[in-house]
Design an enzyme around this catalytic site. Structure first.
Site, PDB file in Angstrom:
ATOM      1  N   ASP A  98       0.825  -1.207   0.000  1.00 49.26           N
ATOM      2  CA  ASP A  98       0.000   0.000   0.000  1.00 49.26           C
ATOM      3  C   ASP A  98       0.863   1.263   0.000  1.00 49.26           C
ATOM      4  O   ASP A  98       0.433   2.316  -0.454  1.00 49.26           O
ATOM      5  CB  ASP A  98      -0.895  -0.039   1.243  1.00 49.26           C
ATOM      6  CG  ASP A  98      -1.915   1.072   1.232  1.00 49.26           C
ATOM      7  OD1 ASP A  98      -2.626   1.169   0.218  1.00 49.26           O
ATOM      8  OD2 ASP A  98      -1.976   1.824   2.212  1.00 49.26           O
TER       9      ASP A  98
ATOM     10  N   GLY B 163      -3.721   6.170  -2.421  1.00 49.45           N
ATOM     11  CA  GLY B 163      -3.238   5.566  -3.657  1.00 49.45           C
ATOM     12  C   GLY B 163      -4.276   5.392  -4.749  1.00 49.45           C
ATOM     13  O   GLY B 163      -4.088   5.832  -5.878  1.00 49.45           O
ATOM     14  N   LEU B 164      -5.414   4.782  -4.423  1.00 51.41           N
ATOM     15  CA  LEU B 164      -6.411   4.491  -5.455  1.00 51.41           C
ATOM     16  C   LEU B 164      -6.921   5.776  -6.089  1.00 51.41           C
ATOM     17  O   LEU B 164      -7.034   5.898  -7.309  1.00 51.41           O
ATOM     18  CB  LEU B 164      -7.582   3.697  -4.850  1.00 51.41           C
ATOM     19  CG  LEU B 164      -8.748   3.470  -5.816  1.00 51.41           C
ATOM     20  CD1 LEU B 164      -8.312   2.604  -6.989  1.00 51.41           C
ATOM     21  CD2 LEU B 164      -9.936   2.838  -5.102  1.00 51.41           C
TER      22      LEU B 164
END
Lengths: 529, 430
Positions: A283, A418-419
């Site tokens: 992650d 992140g996404l």
């Protein structure tokens, strides 16, 4: 005169107050005009203390200036002693009292008090808060800690090694929890803390400093001068490593174990920090190479640069401090990261440098929050000056293994997750998640403040519009074509400023007058990310 | 309780003879006038406040306001350095350089206040001349004015007084030929200002002006036919400056609570010949709403004993409101400064055995407070938490300057500010 929008440090007498307020049974008589009592609020509101600081102000007014302000000081000092009966008294001037030259130090010697009155010479117009704290602590230690002869016969060997913790004060950034974290860490090494000072100590405790085997200096800005004096006087070695971050904490354990001649093994094996795993988990992949600008006091800035690089995988693009007394340490550190060190106490200079470097994250002080808001960059606080939200109720050290956990959460929080970052790179015209929107996990639904990807001097903010017009050419500056400008807007904001600068630099180097879409991509290929 | 308030023209010191006034000198815990910048920078939106002072002044400002994050700060400090004190640098040239840098960075500034501080006054830096010189340089773009916010000269809200007094000479002038106008003096919350404007309009007073105005290019005009009414009790210098231009003060209580607001509106209505029947008709809904709002809270405050430390000069009007409309008992009412003429109407409404104090000896006053152990203590933030830790209930006084409290529709909010700490204390179980 210096134009100051925000000041990184208060005046030196505030440093003296931080020492006095951190301690007990000590009182400070301050020759100061009406209004300087605002400083009480730093302790009662920002730090949320439940007692008035042990400070009595003379609070003279204009009508007193024609009369005997020196007598006013004497009278106030005697009254303060009678009322509070401290073990020792600090006496000094604020910046205005320095101008009227009543010499509180000289006057205090004539008061005939039964306790030591320690005069403080704190030049308000050339020195600042941390220096004031350091000087006050040093004068206290010099006046009260006696000399080597007074040290009791050494019974070392018949007891556990013991050290003093030096440097924590009132109004220190996370000092409360750093003390707890480091005391526990030392305990796990079999080392006792003899006196923690100034925080929590009395003048009588200061007199016992020489009984420890060595000193742990947590905050050099405040304790280094006193530690050097203790080293000369009592042959007490003192620690140099600041245990902020996992790596530095391990080194600190080695250093302390070496001085105290204990085995560091168990403490190192029991290192309970989650940071290494959090940072290695996939992650955190997107954190690699994030460009970070770091500013604060020297100790926290240097420590943060190491943690950012070795433990987060960030790229340090700027490093600076307002602690002129520790400029050398910061210059040394800046060499490691190949950046130009910024040694300044001028907020406007820091602002200009952040605008110039276009980082994706700023690690700084309360003042860098203002800069980050203006420039639309994420920001986390690593150093004083701080405000009320950085004196939290929860356990929140910066030091030791527990501190490393806090650092991980704090520094990652302001970044786009992140996404969301990926999807923004893919699709830019969403009505809710668009390039100008704040990270959605920060709760904002609308857009952030205008994002100025320009130097502060530039008046024109970037218009958030799709039909951009090329900006007029300034002498020799390349002009953006409308297409190229539109293309630039497709780049997410946190790297857009950097892309703009790189492209303009590239165009100038190539002698181009107009920036086309091709120029933008040529520049990208030339510089890499 | 609908006692019509008769404005008395012969208000003077003799009215307060029967008060027991404690006058003490000694250490005092109050703000200096620089603190007024914290709300003035919001009130006058295109102004910048440049303090000429030391790092202490800069530190005060940011400790108070720095919890807000400013993309564009609207105040700053020209820090006096050693070079300036040693005479190595010409202070005026330095100031010009600093101002030029500031205006270059902030081209949107229309009015710049050079604010004097303790250090600038002790070294006798002539900021008044500097302001007029800089004005000449930067007009018509920017007007540069000067006032003092120093601790040796001003206490807290007096900083607004000196600021407004500096604005008065800048006001457009009117002559005898201009019709009478009403000027409301003192910073009010925008919403309160709008409420008063509506009430006056319903009475037929359409030309109401406010000082300070919300922008520096909308300054109210003043002349011999201006009737001014103070919305705040701390405006001594500003009042004197307005009288210098021929304006006349309307004597009135301050618009806190039902009585204060009615008396305040009535003073203006009488001056403009508003028919009493119309006045009653216009004010009736507000009075009724305020009473309804107060009825919920008065229960909480009735019979409770209150002690007010000196802070803003709002203490006497507040005490009058809390005593007469919320039924509180006044233990001691401290004020940093007592302007007998401006407060004559207020003093006339206080019970004659009220213990007033002017000035402060902090430790002695704290001793009195501890001994009396009042139900509520109104004090500054330097004292509030320490007194709470001693088991007292406090209301921090600065909030009274930062909250809409004037007028009918804020009367209940005002009472609630004092009831809230009591309710909170009763609620908390840990």
């Amino acid at each position: 005169m210096q134009l100051t929008v925000w000041t990184y440090e208060g005046p030196p007498h505030v440093g003296a107050m931080r020492v006095a307020t951190g301690m007990e049974r000590l009182h400070y008589v301050l020759h100061a005009p009406q209004g300087d009592t605002y400083a009480d609020l730093l302790f009662t509101m920002i730090e949320r203390r439940n007692q008035r600081p042990p400070v009595t102000y003379t609070t003279f007014q204009a009508r007193d200036l024609g009369q005997d302000t020196a007598e006013l000081f004497r009278h106030t000092a005697i009254e303060a002693y009678e009322r509070f009966k401290p073990q020792a008294l600090l006496v000094g001037s604020s910046c205005t009292a320095e101008l009227i030259q009543d010499d509180p130090g000289g006057l205090s010697q004539t008061l005939g008090l039964p306790v030591p009155a320690i005069p403080l010479e704190l030049p308000s117009y050339s020195r600042k808060e941390n220096w004031g704290a350091s000087e006050t602590f040093y004068q206290l230690v010099r006046s009260l800690a006696g000399n080597a002869e007074a040290r009791p016969a050494d019974e070392a060997g018949s007891r556990r090694p013991r050290c003093n913790l030096l440097g924590p004060t009132a109004l220190g950034f996370r000092h409360r929890d750093d003390i707890q974290e480091i005391t526990q860490l030392l305990g796990s090494l079999g080392i006792d803390v003899h006196v923690t000072a100034p925080m929590g100590s009395t003048p009588a405790d200061i007199a016992r400093l020489g009984e420890a085997d060595f000193n742990v200096v947590l905050y050099p800005e405040i304790a280094q001068t006193a530690a050097k004096w203790l080293e000369r006087t009592f042959k007490q070695p003192y620690t140099r490593v600041i245990p902020i971050g996992v790596g530095a904490t391990r080194e600190f354990i080695q250093e302390v174990a070496g001085i105290a001649q204990v085995d560091p093994g168990p403490a190192l094996e029991n290192a309970q920090s989650r940071l290494p795993w959090y940072s290695r988990s996939v992650d955190s992949n997107y954190l690699t190479g994030k460009r970070v600008f770091i500013f604060g006091d020297a100790t926290h800035a240097v420590a943060a640069a190491r943690v950012a690089t070795e433990e987060f995988g960030f790229k340090v693009v700027g490093l600076g401090t307002y602690s002129r007394e520790f400029a050398r340490e910061v210059r040394e550190a800046a060499k490691l990261y190949d950046v130009t060190p910024l040694i300044t106490d001028d907020y406007l200079e820091v602002e200009a440098q952040v605008a110039e470097l276009q980082p994706e994250l700023v690690l700084g002080t309360q003042m860098e929050r203002h800069i980050s808001k203006r420039l639309g960059v994420g920001c986390a606080v690593i150093s004083a000056p701080v405000h009320v939200q950085d004196f939290p109720a929860r356990y929140a050290p910066q030091m030791g293994f527990g501190g490393a956990n806090v650092l991980f959460d704090t520094w990652v929080h302001p970044l786009m997750m992140g996404l969301e970052e990926h999807l923004l790179g893919m699709f830019r015209e969403d009505f809710e998640f668009h390039a100008e929107a704040a990270p959605s996990h920060l709760g904002g639904t609308g857009t952030t403040e205008r994002r100025v990807a320009a130097a502060p001097a530039e008046v024109q903010p970037e218009a958030v519009t799709t039909d951009a017009v090329p900006e007029p050419a300034q002498d020799g500056e390349p002009v953006w074509s409308a297409d190229a400008e539109k293309e630039l807007r497709k780049i997410p904001f946190f790297v857009r400023g950097k892309a703009r600068r790189n492209t303009e630099r590239f165009a100038k180097e190539k002698g181009l007058h107009e920036i086309s879409i091709d120029t933008l991509y040529d520049a990208k290929a030339h510089f890499g990310r | 309780m609908t006692v019509p308030v008769q404005p008395s023209s012969s208000a003077g010191p003799e009215k307060t003879v029967d008060f027991n006034i404690i006058r003490e000198r000694g250490p005092h815990a109050v703000f200096c006038g620089l603190t007024s910048i914290i709300w003035l920078h919001r009130k006058i939106q295109d102004a910048f406040f440049l303090v000429v002072g030391s790092r202490t002044c800069a530190h005060l400002m940011q400790s108070a306001a720095g919890v807000m994050i400013f993309a564009e700060p609207r105040f700053g400090t020209a820090l006096i350095e050693e070079r300036d004190l040693a005479g190595l640098a010409d202070a005026n040239e330095e100031l010009d350089r600093v101002v030029a840098r500031l205006l270059e960075r902030r081209p949107d500034i229309r009015m710049l206040f050079l604010v004097g501080s303790c250090p600038s006054e002790v070294i006798k830096l002539d900021l008044e001349r500097a302001a007029s010189r800089l004005s000449q340089q930067h007009m018509p773009q920017v007007r540069v004015l000067n006032y003092t916010g120093s601790g040796i000269e001003t206490t807290f809200t007096q900083g607004e007084d000196t600021c407004l007094a500096a604005l008065v000479p800048e006001l457009p002038r009117e002559t005898d030929a201009d019709p009478a106008s009403l000027l409301v003096v003192g910073s009010l919350a925008d919403i309160v200002e709008d409420q008063f404007t509506r009430l006056f309009a319903e009475m037929g007073i359409h030309d109401v002006r406010y000082l300070p105005a919300r922008r520096s290019d909308q300054l109210p005009a003043v002349g011999p036919n201006t009737r001014y009414i103070l919305a705040q009790p701390f405006l001594n210098e500003a009042a004197r400056a307005l009288e210098g231009l021929g304006a006349t003060r309307l004597s009135a209580p301050f618009p806190l609570g039902v009585e204060g607001t009615t008396g305040w509106l009535r003073a203006a209505a009488d001056a403009f010949g508003v028919d009493p029947a119309l006045f009653d008709k216009v004010t009736a809904p507000g009075i009724e709403r305020a009473r309804r709002g107060l009825s919920h809270i008065a229960e909480e405050l009735k019979g409770k004993r209150i002690f007010l430390f000196p802070d803003s000069q709002l203490e006497i009007p507040l005490a009058r409101f809390l005593h007469r409309e919320a039924g509180m008992e006044l233990v001691e009412v401290g004020t940093p400064y007592l302007h007998r003429q401006h407060l004559a109407e207020e003093l006339a409404m206080l019970p004659k055995d009220t213990c007033l104090s002017e000035g402060q000896h902090l430790d002695k006053q704290l001793d009195r407070c501890r001994e009396a152990h009042p139900d509520v203590v109104v004090c500054g933030l330097g004292l509030a938490n320490p007194l709470e830790a001693e088991g007292m209930t406090t209301k921090w006084s600065i909030e009274l300057v930062f909250t809409p409290i004037q007028g009918y529709d804020q009367a209940a909010d005002l009472a609630e500010l004092f009831a809230r700490p009591l309710m909170r204390r009763a609620k908390l179980r840990v």
